[in-house]
Design a protein around this motif. Structure first.
Motif, PDB file in Angstrom:
ATOM      1  N   VAL A 179       0.861  -1.182   0.000  1.00 26.12           N
ATOM      2  CA  VAL A 179       0.000   0.000   0.000  1.00 26.12           C
ATOM      3  C   VAL A 179       0.901   1.237   0.000  1.00 26.12           C
ATOM      4  O   VAL A 179       1.876   1.298   0.751  1.00 26.12           O
ATOM      5  CB  VAL A 179      -0.929   0.014   1.230  1.00 26.12           C
ATOM      6  CG1 VAL A 179      -1.861   1.221   1.188  1.00 26.12           C
ATOM      7  CG2 VAL A 179      -1.736  -1.284   1.307  1.00 26.12           C
ATOM      8  N   ALA A 180       0.574   2.209  -0.839  1.00 25.29           N
ATOM      9  CA  ALA A 180       1.395   3.421  -0.931  1.00 25.29           C
ATOM     10  C   ALA A 180       0.517   4.660  -0.864  1.00 25.29           C
ATOM     11  O   ALA A 180      -0.642   4.644  -1.297  1.00 25.29           O
ATOM     12  CB  ALA A 180       2.205   3.430  -2.223  1.00 25.29           C
ATOM     13  N   ARG A 181       1.067   5.716  -0.319  1.00 29.29           N
ATOM     14  CA  ARG A 181       0.411   7.015  -0.286  1.00 29.29           C
ATOM     15  C   ARG A 181       1.434   8.076  -0.699  1.00 29.29           C
ATOM     16  O   ARG A 181       2.620   7.943  -0.435  1.00 29.29           O
ATOM     17  CB  ARG A 181      -0.132   7.336   1.107  1.00 29.29           C
ATOM     18  CG  ARG A 181      -1.258   6.432   1.561  1.00 29.29           C
ATOM     19  CD  ARG A 181      -2.519   6.662   0.751  1.00 29.29           C
ATOM     20  NE  ARG A 181      -3.646   5.873   1.256  1.00 29.29           N
ATOM     21  CZ  ARG A 181      -3.953   4.649   0.813  1.00 29.29           C
ATOM     22  NH1 ARG A 181      -3.205   4.072  -0.138  1.00 29.29           N
ATOM     23  NH2 ARG A 181      -4.996   4.019   1.306  1.00 29.29           N
ATOM     24  N   VAL A 182       0.929   9.125  -1.330  1.00 29.07           N
ATOM     25  CA  VAL A 182       1.783  10.212  -1.804  1.00 29.07           C
ATOM     26  C   VAL A 182       1.432  11.473  -1.027  1.00 29.07           C
ATOM     27  O   VAL A 182       0.275  11.909  -1.015  1.00 29.07           O
ATOM     28  CB  VAL A 182       1.600  10.450  -3.307  1.00 29.07           C
ATOM     29  CG1 VAL A 182       2.463  11.632  -3.770  1.00 29.07           C
ATOM     30  CG2 VAL A 182       1.950   9.193  -4.094  1.00 29.07           C
ATOM     31  N   ALA A 183       2.417  12.053  -0.371  1.00 27.42           N
ATOM     32  CA  ALA A 183       2.211  13.265   0.425  1.00 27.42           C
ATOM     33  C   ALA A 183       2.930  14.430  -0.238  1.00 27.42           C
ATOM     34  O   ALA A 183       4.090  14.304  -0.656  1.00 27.42           O
ATOM     35  CB  ALA A 183       2.738  13.071   1.844  1.00 27.42           C
ATOM     36  N   TRP A 184       2.241  15.543  -0.340  1.00 27.49           N
ATOM     37  CA  TRP A 184       2.827  16.758  -0.901  1.00 27.49           C
ATOM     38  C   TRP A 184       3.343  17.622   0.236  1.00 27.49           C
ATOM     39  O   TRP A 184       2.630  17.897   1.208  1.00 27.49           O
ATOM     40  CB  TRP A 184       1.785  17.514  -1.712  1.00 27.49           C
ATOM     41  CG  TRP A 184       2.318  18.728  -2.410  1.00 27.49           C
ATOM     42  CD1 TRP A 184       3.460  18.819  -3.146  1.00 27.49           C
ATOM     43  CD2 TRP A 184       1.737  20.032  -2.452  1.00 27.49           C
ATOM     44  NE1 TRP A 184       3.619  20.081  -3.655  1.00 27.49           N
ATOM     45  CE2 TRP A 184       2.575  20.856  -3.246  1.00 27.49           C
ATOM     46  CE3 TRP A 184       0.576  20.588  -1.904  1.00 27.49           C
ATOM     47  CZ2 TRP A 184       2.294  22.190  -3.487  1.00 27.49           C
ATOM     48  CZ3 TRP A 184       0.299  21.919  -2.157  1.00 27.49           C
ATOM     49  CH2 TRP A 184       1.145  22.709  -2.938  1.00 27.49           C
ATOM     50  N   THR A 185       4.578  18.094   0.085  1.00 23.35           N
ATOM     51  CA  THR A 185       5.184  18.901   1.147  1.00 23.35           C
ATOM     52  C   THR A 185       4.671  20.338   1.152  1.00 23.35           C
ATOM     53  O   THR A 185       4.861  21.054   2.134  1.00 23.35           O
ATOM     54  CB  THR A 185       6.711  18.946   0.989  1.00 23.35           C
ATOM     55  OG1 THR A 185       7.031  19.601  -0.250  1.00 23.35           O
ATOM     56  CG2 THR A 185       7.308  17.552   1.004  1.00 23.35           C
ATOM     57  N   GLY A 186       4.062  20.755   0.059  1.00 23.06           N
ATOM     58  CA  GLY A 186       3.624  22.142  -0.053  1.00 23.06           C
ATOM     59  C   GLY A 186       4.702  23.067  -0.569  1.00 23.06           C
ATOM     60  O   GLY A 186       4.492  24.282  -0.693  1.00 23.06           O
TER      61      GLY A 186
END
Length: 326
Positions: A179-186
């Motif tokens: 399972v993978a998730r992508v987080a944006w740092t902003g």
């Protein structure tokens, strides 16, 4: 009459920096897509691609790729219009390979214009070659892994011969249970600046550069092997790659793993997974790996509390394909 094609963005799973030195890389397509359309367009349309020989270049990788494709298949009337908004957030780049996706889509649009299906195996191979050449003509320091993901889709096993610059791109598969998730740092990162600092390290301290790159090369191979082993092995390999990227950054005095990416990694670890920068680092996005949906949901909640966006992105899926002209 217009001809249109679209291509996905990319998410680097492993191989950052080391891929340029011949290490194996893994890259996944992201179903946020760039669209290229050849047809009528107003002269002042800000989405029309222009090559570097224009006074004001726009989407030059796409414009150059169109030229190369038309040299092979014949010229087509109309402007090349590029839409990469799906690869941005509030007008800011996310680090999902928009220029590579635009180049792949541009080649695809030329193929559509002469009645060829971009997803046909023969056409797909030619589009990959043309898009790699067109993208490198404008951005010569890249590996081409992002172009491979945009053309082929799915998960791609990629390797670059650093001497000949020949690319070996092969279809891979997503491991069951991962399972993978992508987080944006902003924060948008400057890949060119980060690579420049790494090259400066190479020039001033060859031994330190070689030590850092050897570590990344070894971790690239370890990650590639883990990807065929188990989700738990991949989670552990992601942590190791994160640490190797951080070590390169410290040696090069480059913020490859800057504070936001470090925080995302901490949040992933607290949820039972591991995260690493996806791409050159310095901001943009991180990818987090887990062995269960529950752990991924915990990560999402922790990110929300810390005010980091988890992007709703589908990993894998189709590469370049015909699109409805707009």
């Amino acid at each position: 009459m217009s001809a249109s094609a679209s291509a996905p963005g990319k998410m680097m799973l492993s191989g950052e920096y080391a891929v340029l030195e011949g290490a194996p890389a893994l890259v996944a397509a992201v179903q946020a897509r760039a669209t290229a359309t050849i047809g009528p367009a107003p002269a002042d349309d800000p989405h029309v691609a222009r090559d570097l020989d224009h006074a004001e270049p726009r989407y030059p990788e796409a414009a150059r790729t169109r030229r190369l494709a038309e040299k092979e298949l014949g010229e087509q009337a109309g402007a090349l219009r590029i839409d990469v908004e799906a690869l941005r957030k509030a007008g800011r780049k996310l680090g999902l390979g928009s220029s590579a996706a635009a180049a792949a889509a541009a080649a695809g649009a030329v193929f559509v214009g002469v009645g060829r299906d971009p997803q046909d195996a023969v056409s797909r191979a030619r589009i990959l070659s043309l898009a790699l050449e067109g993208h490198r003509a404008v951005s010569p320091n890249g590996s081409g892994a992002d172009v491979a993901a945009a053309v082929l889709g799915g998960v791609v096993r990629f390797r670059l011969d650093p001497a000949t610059r020949e690319a070996d791109a092969r279809d891979g598969s997503w491991p069951e249970g991962l399972v993978a998730r992508v987080a944006w740092t902003g924060q948008a990162a400057s890949t060119r600046e980060l690579i420049g600092r790494v090259h400066a390290l190479r020039d001033r301290d060859a031994a330190a550069y070689q030590a850092a790159m050897q570590r990344l090369h070894d971790e690239s191979a370890h990650f590639a092997a883990a990807f065929q082993e188990s989700p738990a092995a991949i989670v552990e390999a992601a942590a190791r790659y994160h640490e190797a990227m951080d070590a390169l950054g410290r040696a090069a005095d480059a913020p490859i793993v800057e504070g936001r990416l470090r925080k995302v990694a901490e949040l992933a670890a607290a949820a039972g997974g591991r995260a690493k920068p996806s791409g050159a680092g310095g901001g943009d996005v991180a990818i987090a790996f887990f062995t269960s949906d529950e752990a991924a949901a915990d990560f999402e909640a922790r990110c929300a509390a810390a005010e980091y966006d988890v992007l709703a992105l589908e990993l894998g899926g189709p590469g370049v394909k015909m699109s409805s002209a707009r």
